[in-house]
Design an enzyme around this catalytic site. Structure first.
Site, PDB file in Angstrom:
ATOM      1  N   ASP A 104       0.851  -1.185   0.000  1.00  0.00           N
ATOM      2  CA  ASP A 104       0.000   0.000   0.000  1.00  0.00           C
ATOM      3  C   ASP A 104       0.889   1.238   0.000  1.00  0.00           C
ATOM      4  OD1 ASP A 104      -2.029  -1.795   0.152  1.00  0.00           O
ATOM      5  OD2 ASP A 104      -2.805  -1.145   2.098  1.00  0.00           O
ATOM      6  N   ASP A 123     -15.396  -3.626  -2.652  1.00  0.00           N
ATOM      7  CA  ASP A 123     -15.208  -3.488  -1.211  1.00  0.00           C
ATOM      8  C   ASP A 123     -16.585  -3.434  -0.563  1.00  0.00           C
ATOM      9  OD1 ASP A 123     -12.547  -3.171  -1.955  1.00  0.00           O
ATOM     10  OD2 ASP A 123     -12.713  -0.990  -1.994  1.00  0.00           O
TER      11      ASP A 123
END
Length: 250
Positions: free
Chosen positions: A8, A131
């Site tokens: 990330d 998500d």
């Protein structure tokens, strides 16, 4: 079962967030390309990159770090990227740079026509990131909850021609609470394309549980905080998953 280390990216560094909160970022390495090399040397067969700044800004923000990672390992394993991808030019540029897969999340939900165009133009290279929390899809870096059911959108996007779906359980991401196996299997059964699990991976038990349902259509799992905190030894986990598969095939 493919174990996919996540890198990330925030402000050019490798970080991990808790439940998508940019204010709860732990820096794990200032040189993401070095981190990428580490995971490849540990046996990774694919890498998962997320441009966190890009996800919130709606446009690429960590391109230098992404290119450095591709230059370091892109010739050895496939690299996939999500975050801030909202137009075809960005996709084309990233694929030209050497990315294998581009992940479209918020833009797919808000503008399905864009996803259809992307799948048509770049067939085989588009992954959809869904998500969700309690079965409902979230967008905009998880900050907005929609009324869309995950399975309904997944079937729609499958018809568009996306390569696979990454399913993230927001409530568990970065919390080491364990993968939501039931919800992941439910989604995998709803579509014919592969599903990649994400959110909450914590230990070998999660890997074993996923391997047991791999034949439902679960291709792999994104490995995040657990492999950075030391709760899960990545190399040992991938070897274990491979052995479980071999024993099932025997």
């Amino acid at each position: 079962m493919l174990l996919i280390p996540a890198i990330d990216l925030k402000d050019g560094q490798c970080v991990r967030l808790k439940q998508g909160d940019m204010d709860q970022a732990t820096i794990f390495h200032e040189e993401p390309a070095v981190m990428a090399r580490h995971w490849v040397d540990r046996g990774a067969r694919r890498l998962h990159l997320v441009d966190l700044n890009g996800a919130f800004a709606g446009k690429p923000k960590n391109e230098d770090a992404i290119r450095a990672i591709i230059e370091e390992v892109g010739g050895e394993i496939p690299v996939q990227l999500g975050g801030g991808i909202r137009d075809l030019n960005t996709i084309e540029r990233y694929l030209d740079d050497g990315l294998e897969y581009v992940i479209i999340g918020t833009a797919a939900v808000k503008n399905p026509g864009f996803l259809l165009e992307a799948c048509t133009a770049f067939g085989g290279h588009i992954i959809v990131g869904l998500d969700a929390k309690d079965g409902k899809v979230a967008t905009d870096g998880w900050s907005k909850l929609t009324g869309h059911e995950v399975a309904d959108l997944a079937r729609k996007f499958e018809d568009y021609g996306c390569e696979s779906i990454i399913y993230t359980d927001i409530g568990r991401d970065g919390m080491l609470q364990g993968i939501n196996i039931e919800a992941t299997v439910r989604l995998a059964r709803a579509v014919k394309i592969p599903v990649i699990a994400s959110g909450g991976l914590s230990n070998l038990g999660d890997i074993e549980a996923l391997c047991e349902v791999e034949d439902e259509g679960i291709e792999g799992v994104i490995c995040g905080r657990a492999i950075y905190s030391g709760d899960l030894d990545f190399a040992a986990a991938q070897t274990h998953a491979d052995r479980l598969r071999e024993s099932d095939d025997a």
